[in-house]
Design a protein around this motif. Structure first.
Motif, PDB file in Angstrom:
ATOM      1  N   VAL A 150       0.875  -1.173   0.000  1.00 36.13           N
ATOM      2  CA  VAL A 150       0.000   0.000   0.000  1.00 36.13           C
ATOM      3  C   VAL A 150       0.910   1.220   0.000  1.00 36.13           C
ATOM      4  CG1 VAL A 150      -1.705   1.339   1.271  1.00 36.13           C
ATOM      5  CG2 VAL A 150      -1.920  -1.146   1.166  1.00 36.13           C
ATOM      6  N   TRP A 151       0.897   1.940  -1.092  1.00 38.82           N
ATOM      7  CA  TRP A 151       1.763   3.115  -1.249  1.00 38.82           C
ATOM      8  C   TRP A 151       0.927   4.379  -1.417  1.00 38.82           C
ATOM      9  CZ3 TRP A 151       6.301   1.851  -5.153  1.00 38.82           C
ATOM     10  CH2 TRP A 151       7.161   0.919  -4.559  1.00 38.82           C
ATOM     11  N   GLY A 152       1.309   5.412  -0.679  1.00 38.42           N
ATOM     12  CA  GLY A 152       0.729   6.733  -0.837  1.00 38.42           C
ATOM     13  C   GLY A 152       1.844   7.759  -0.907  1.00 38.42           C
ATOM     14  N   CYS A 153       1.492   9.027  -1.124  1.00 33.13           N
ATOM     15  CA  CYS A 153       2.538  10.057  -1.257  1.00 33.13           C
ATOM     16  C   CYS A 153       2.230  11.312  -0.451  1.00 33.13           C
ATOM     17  CB  CYS A 153       2.755  10.402  -2.729  1.00 33.13           C
ATOM     18  SG  CYS A 153       1.307  11.095  -3.548  1.00 33.13           S
ATOM     19  N   ASN A 154       1.268  11.249   0.464  1.00 28.92           N
ATOM     20  CA  ASN A 154       0.835  12.452   1.185  1.00 28.92           C
ATOM     21  C   ASN A 154       1.359  12.553   2.608  1.00 28.92           C
ATOM     22  OD1 ASN A 154      -0.839  13.454  -0.969  1.00 28.92           O
ATOM     23  ND2 ASN A 154      -2.272  11.800  -0.492  1.00 28.92           N
ATOM     24  N   GLY A 155       2.188  11.592   3.036  1.00 24.01           N
ATOM     25  CA  GLY A 155       2.673  11.618   4.405  1.00 24.01           C
ATOM     26  C   GLY A 155       1.604  11.191   5.405  1.00 24.01           C
ATOM     27  N   ILE A 156       1.999  11.088   6.668  1.00 24.53           N
ATOM     28  CA  ILE A 156       1.048  10.721   7.715  1.00 24.53           C
ATOM     29  C   ILE A 156       0.125  11.905   7.996  1.00 24.53           C
ATOM     30  CG2 ILE A 156       0.788   9.984  10.121  1.00 24.53           C
ATOM     31  CD1 ILE A 156       3.520   8.740   9.983  1.00 24.53           C
ATOM     32  N   PRO A 157      -1.193  11.684   8.128  1.00 25.40           N
ATOM     33  CA  PRO A 157      -2.091  12.787   8.469  1.00 25.40           C
ATOM     34  C   PRO A 157      -1.653  13.449   9.768  1.00 25.40           C
ATOM     35  CG  PRO A 157      -3.335  10.824   7.857  1.00 25.40           C
ATOM     36  CD  PRO A 157      -1.902  10.403   7.975  1.00 25.40           C
ATOM     37  N   PRO A 158      -1.723  14.771   9.876  1.00 23.95           N
ATOM     38  CA  PRO A 158      -1.286  15.455  11.096  1.00 23.95           C
ATOM     39  C   PRO A 158      -2.131  15.069  12.307  1.00 23.95           C
ATOM     40  CG  PRO A 158      -2.475  16.961   9.651  1.00 23.95           C
ATOM     41  CD  PRO A 158      -2.266  15.693   8.873  1.00 23.95           C
ATOM     42  N   GLY A 159      -1.540  15.233  13.476  1.00 24.99           N
ATOM     43  CA  GLY A 159      -2.243  14.896  14.712  1.00 24.99           C
ATOM     44  C   GLY A 159      -1.541  13.770  15.448  1.00 24.99           C
ATOM     45  N   TRP A 160      -2.298  13.029  16.239  1.00 19.76           N
ATOM     46  CA  TRP A 160      -1.705  12.004  17.098  1.00 19.76           C
ATOM     47  C   TRP A 160      -1.038  10.896  16.287  1.00 19.76           C
ATOM     48  CZ3 TRP A 160      -3.192   6.965  16.669  1.00 19.76           C
ATOM     49  CH2 TRP A 160      -4.441   6.697  16.083  1.00 19.76           C
ATOM     50  N   ARG A 161      -1.442  10.696  15.030  1.00 21.69           N
ATOM     51  CA  ARG A 161      -0.858   9.619  14.229  1.00 21.69           C
ATOM     52  C   ARG A 161       0.616   9.847  13.909  1.00 21.69           C
ATOM     53  NH1 ARG A 161      -6.145   9.804  12.804  1.00 21.69           N
ATOM     54  NH2 ARG A 161      -7.259   7.812  12.650  1.00 21.69           N
ATOM     55  N   THR A 162       1.119  11.055  14.129  1.00 19.82           N
ATOM     56  CA  THR A 162       2.534  11.327  13.899  1.00 19.82           C
ATOM     57  C   THR A 162       3.374  11.078  15.152  1.00 19.82           C
ATOM     58  OG1 THR A 162       2.381  13.668  14.516  1.00 19.82           O
ATOM     59  CG2 THR A 162       1.917  13.104  12.219  1.00 19.82           C
ATOM     60  N   GLN A 163       2.729  10.703  16.255  1.00 23.74           N
ATOM     61  CA  GLN A 163       3.423  10.545  17.527  1.00 23.74           C
ATOM     62  C   GLN A 163       3.523   9.065  17.908  1.00 23.74           C
ATOM     63  OE1 GLN A 163       4.797  13.278  18.945  1.00 23.74           O
ATOM     64  NE2 GLN A 163       3.936  14.375  17.179  1.00 23.74           N
ATOM     65  N   LYS A 164       4.730   8.582  18.066  1.00 22.64           N
ATOM     66  CA  LYS A 164       4.931   7.177  18.411  1.00 22.64           C
ATOM     67  C   LYS A 164       4.302   6.837  19.754  1.00 22.64           C
ATOM     68  CE  LYS A 164       8.514   3.621  18.786  1.00 22.64           C
ATOM     69  NZ  LYS A 164       9.974   3.349  18.738  1.00 22.64           N
ATOM     70  N   ARG A 165       4.372   7.749  20.711  1.00 23.04           N
ATOM     71  CA  ARG A 165       3.836   7.465  22.053  1.00 23.04           C
ATOM     72  C   ARG A 165       2.321   7.255  22.040  1.00 23.04           C
ATOM     73  NH1 ARG A 165       4.771  13.021  22.054  1.00 23.04           N
ATOM     74  NH2 ARG A 165       2.945  14.316  22.524  1.00 23.04           N
ATOM     75  N   ASN A 166       1.650   7.814  21.027  1.00 28.18           N
ATOM     76  CA  ASN A 166       0.201   7.643  20.899  1.00 28.18           C
ATOM     77  C   ASN A 166      -0.174   6.437  20.042  1.00 28.18           C
ATOM     78  OD1 ASN A 166       0.110  11.180  20.702  1.00 28.18           O
ATOM     79  ND2 ASN A 166      -0.593  10.001  22.456  1.00 28.18           N
ATOM     80  N   GLY A 167       0.835   5.701  19.589  1.00 26.76           N
ATOM     81  CA  GLY A 167       0.570   4.566  18.712  1.00 26.76           C
ATOM     82  C   GLY A 167       0.425   4.963  17.263  1.00 26.76           C
ATOM     83  N   GLY A 168       1.067   6.088  16.888  1.00 26.10           N
ATOM     84  CA  GLY A 168       1.027   6.526  15.510  1.00 26.10           C
ATOM     85  C   GLY A 168       2.006   5.755  14.645  1.00 26.10           C
ATOM     86  N   GLY A 169       1.964   6.020  13.361  1.00 21.12           N
ATOM     87  CA  GLY A 169       2.851   5.356  12.416  1.00 21.12           C
ATOM     88  C   GLY A 169       2.135   4.307  11.587  1.00 21.12           C
ATOM     89  N   MET A 170       2.770   3.948  10.485  1.00 18.99           N
ATOM     90  CA  MET A 170       2.148   3.057   9.509  1.00 18.99           C
ATOM     91  C   MET A 170       2.074   1.603   9.963  1.00 18.99           C
ATOM     92  SD  MET A 170       0.890   4.646   6.977  1.00 18.99           S
ATOM     93  CE  MET A 170       0.371   5.857   8.189  1.00 18.99           C
ATOM     94  N   LEU A 171       2.983   1.163  10.819  1.00 19.33           N
ATOM     95  CA  LEU A 171       2.927  -0.226  11.277  1.00 19.33           C
ATOM     96  C   LEU A 171       1.644  -0.479  12.064  1.00 19.33           C
ATOM     97  CD1 LEU A 171       4.313  -2.966  11.361  1.00 19.33           C
ATOM     98  CD2 LEU A 171       5.601  -2.201  13.365  1.00 19.33           C
ATOM     99  N   PHE A 172       1.265   0.462  12.917  1.00 20.27           N
ATOM    100  CA  PHE A 172       0.021   0.335  13.679  1.00 20.27           C
ATOM    101  C   PHE A 172      -1.201   0.735  12.852  1.00 20.27           C
ATOM    102  CE2 PHE A 172       1.972   0.602  18.165  1.00 20.27           C
ATOM    103  CZ  PHE A 172       1.756  -0.747  18.376  1.00 20.27           C
ATOM    104  N   ASP A 173      -1.005   1.540  11.826  1.00 16.93           N
ATOM    105  CA  ASP A 173      -2.140   2.029  11.040  1.00 16.93           C
ATOM    106  C   ASP A 173      -2.517   1.005   9.960  1.00 16.93           C
ATOM    107  OD1 ASP A 173      -4.024   3.441   9.616  1.00 16.93           O
ATOM    108  OD2 ASP A 173      -2.849   5.276   9.457  1.00 16.93           O
ATOM    109  N   TRP A 174      -1.754   0.929   8.892  1.00 17.23           N
ATOM    110  CA  TRP A 174      -2.029  -0.036   7.828  1.00 17.23           C
ATOM    111  C   TRP A 174      -1.364  -1.381   8.062  1.00 17.23           C
ATOM    112  CZ3 TRP A 174      -5.289  -0.379   3.847  1.00 17.23           C
ATOM    113  CH2 TRP A 174      -6.007   0.774   3.498  1.00 17.23           C
ATOM    114  N   GLY A 175      -0.220  -1.362   8.746  1.00 21.21           N
ATOM    115  CA  GLY A 175       0.519  -2.608   8.929  1.00 21.21           C
ATOM    116  C   GLY A 175      -0.280  -3.685   9.632  1.00 21.21           C
TER     117      GLY A 175
END
Length: 349
Positions: A150-175
Motif C-alpha cells: 500500500v503506497w501513498g505520497c501524502n505523508g502521515i495525516p497530522p495529529g496524534w498519528r505522527t506521535q509514536k507514544r500515541n501509537g502513531g505510524g504506519m505499522l500500527f495504522d495499515w501494517g
C-alpha cells in the motif's frame, strides 16, 4: 436490538455510526462519548445521544457493547474500564500497543465473562478475498513469494498519528491490517522476520516500512507500506511454481497468468532484449501461457457487523479470534525490535 456505545467519535467512530452500523439489522448506535466538545456537537447533529463523561456511558444499562475508537495508546485503559463496568467490548485496530497489553485485556474479559472482539475489517476487502481465492485454488502451483503493498505520497495525516507514544505510524495504522491478512493467507509457522522503517518530516512515528516474513515452509512474504511513494505499486503480487497473480489496486484490475506446461521451452536462438542477449530473462513464449481474469468475489463491507450480531445474539463463533489478534501483535512487537536493532528476529510463532 443491540445498542452500541461509541467512545471516540473521530473519523473512524463517525464511519461506524454513519455507514457500517446503518447497513446491518439488529444493531444501532446507543450513544457517543468523546473528550472533544466539537465531536459531541457533531454527534448531536446526527441525532445521536451523547454523554458528558466516560463513566456516564459505561454506566448506562442500555449500552450492550462499547466500541473503543480512540487514539491507540488509550485502547487498553478504556477497554479495562468498560470490562469492569460489565460491558462487552469491540476494539478498533490495533487492539493494543503490544501483545502483552492485549493479553491483559483478554484475561480481564475472560474473568468478567464479557464478549471481546477487534474490528479487523480488512479481512473482508475484495482484493484480499480475491488473493485468497487464487491461492487456495492451487492455480499458481506451490506459492513461494507474496507481496502486499500500500503506497501513498501524502505523508502521515497530522495529529496524534505522527506521535509514536500515541501509537502513531504506519505499522500500527495499515501494517496491522496487512499483517492480519498475510497470516490468514499463509496459516503457517513463522521462522523469522526483518523490518526496515523510515521516518520523515520530524515525526518519531514510522512513515514507511518494509517487513519481510519468512515462514518455516520457505515462503517469503513482503509487506511494504509507505507514505512517500510518488508512483503506485501493485496491491498484490503472488508468485508460484506454475503461475503468478497481480492485483493492481483496490479497483481489483489484474490477471492470473499460468503456464500451460511446467516444462519450460527455450528458443534455440539467443533472444535479444533491450538489456541485451539473454535466454533466462527473456519474455516467455506467449503460446506457453494462459492469461485469465481475476475471479469475481462479493464483498459488501458489513460482514464483520453481521458476524458480531450473530455472535452476541446466537452464540456463533466470532470471526476475529483472540489468538489471531495476539499473533499479529507479536509480529508487530518483533518488527519494532528488528527496526531498532537492525537485526532479523527469530520467532517461534
Amino acid at each position: 436490538m443491540i445498542k452500541l456505545g461509541i467512545i471516540g467519535f473521530g473519523g473512524i467512530g463517525h464511519y461506524h455510526a454513519t455507514n457500517l452500523i446503518k447497513r446491518v439489522d439488529g444493531i444501532e448506535v446507543g450513544g457517543v462519548f468523546d473528550i472533544d466538545p466539537d465531536r459531541i456537537e457533531e454527534a448531536e447533529k446526527l441525532g445521536l445521544r451523547t454523554y458528558r463523561t466516560r463513566e456516564e456511558i459505561l454506566g448506562d444499562p442500555q449500552i450492550d457493547i462499547v466500541l473503543v475508537s480512540t487514539p491507540n495508546d488509550v485502547h487498553a485503559p478504556i477497554a479495562l474500564d468498560a470490562i469492569s463496568a460489565g460491558k462487552n467490548v469491540m476494539l478498533e485496530k490495533p487492539a493494543a500497543m503490544s501483545a502483552a497489553e492485549f493479553v491483559c485485556i483478554k484475561q480481564a474479559a475472560d474473568s468478567a465473562g464479557v464478549f471481546l472482539t477487534v474490528h479487523q475489517n480488512r479481512r473482508f476487502d475484495k482484493d484480499f478475498l480475491i488473493a485468497g481465492n487464487v491461492v487456495s485454488s492451487g492455480a499458481l502451483g506451490e506459492i513461494f513469494s507474496i507481496e502486499s503493498k500500500v503506497w501513498g505520497c501524502n505523508g502521515i495525516p497530522p495529529g496524534w498519528r505522527t506521535q509514536k507514544r500515541n501509537g502513531g505510524g504506519m505499522l500500527f495504522d495499515w501494517g496491522v491490517h496487512l499483517i492480519d491478512q498475510m497470516l490468514l493467507l499463509v496459516p503457517e509457522k513463522i521462522a523469522h522476520i526483518y523490518c526496515d522503517m523510515h521516518r520523515f518530516d520530524g515525526s518519531d512515528a514510522d512513515d514507511c516500512f518494509k517487513l519481510i516474513i519468512k515462514f518455516d515452509s520457505g515462503k517469503t512474504a513482503l509487506i511494504d507500506i509507505g507514505t512517500k511513494n510518488f508512483q503506485p505499486a501493485p496491491r498484490w503480487l503472488i508468485s508460484g511454481t506454475s503461475g503468478a497473480m497481480v492485483i493492481n489496486d483496490w479497483s481489483c484490475s489484474g490477471s492470473v497468468i499460468t503456464a500451460k506446461s511446467t516444462d519450460v521451452y527455450f528458443e534455440q536462438e539467443i533472444v535479444y532484449t533491450a538489456a541485451g542477449p539473454t535466454k533466462t530473462m527473456a519474455p516467455r513464449n506467449k503460446l506457453t501461457l494462459s492469461e485469465n481474469p481475476l475471479p469475481d468475489v462479493i464483498a459488501n463491507g458489513t460482514e464483520f457487523y453481521t458476524n458480531l450480531v450473530a455472535a452476541l445474539c446466537h452464540n456463533q463463533r466470532p470471526v476475529v479470534c483472540h489468538d489471531e489478534v495476539i499473533r499479529v501483535l507479536r509480529v508487530i512487537d518483533a518488527a519494532f525490535l528488528s527496526s531498532e536493532s537492525g537485526k532479523t528476529i527469530a520467532l517461534d510463532l
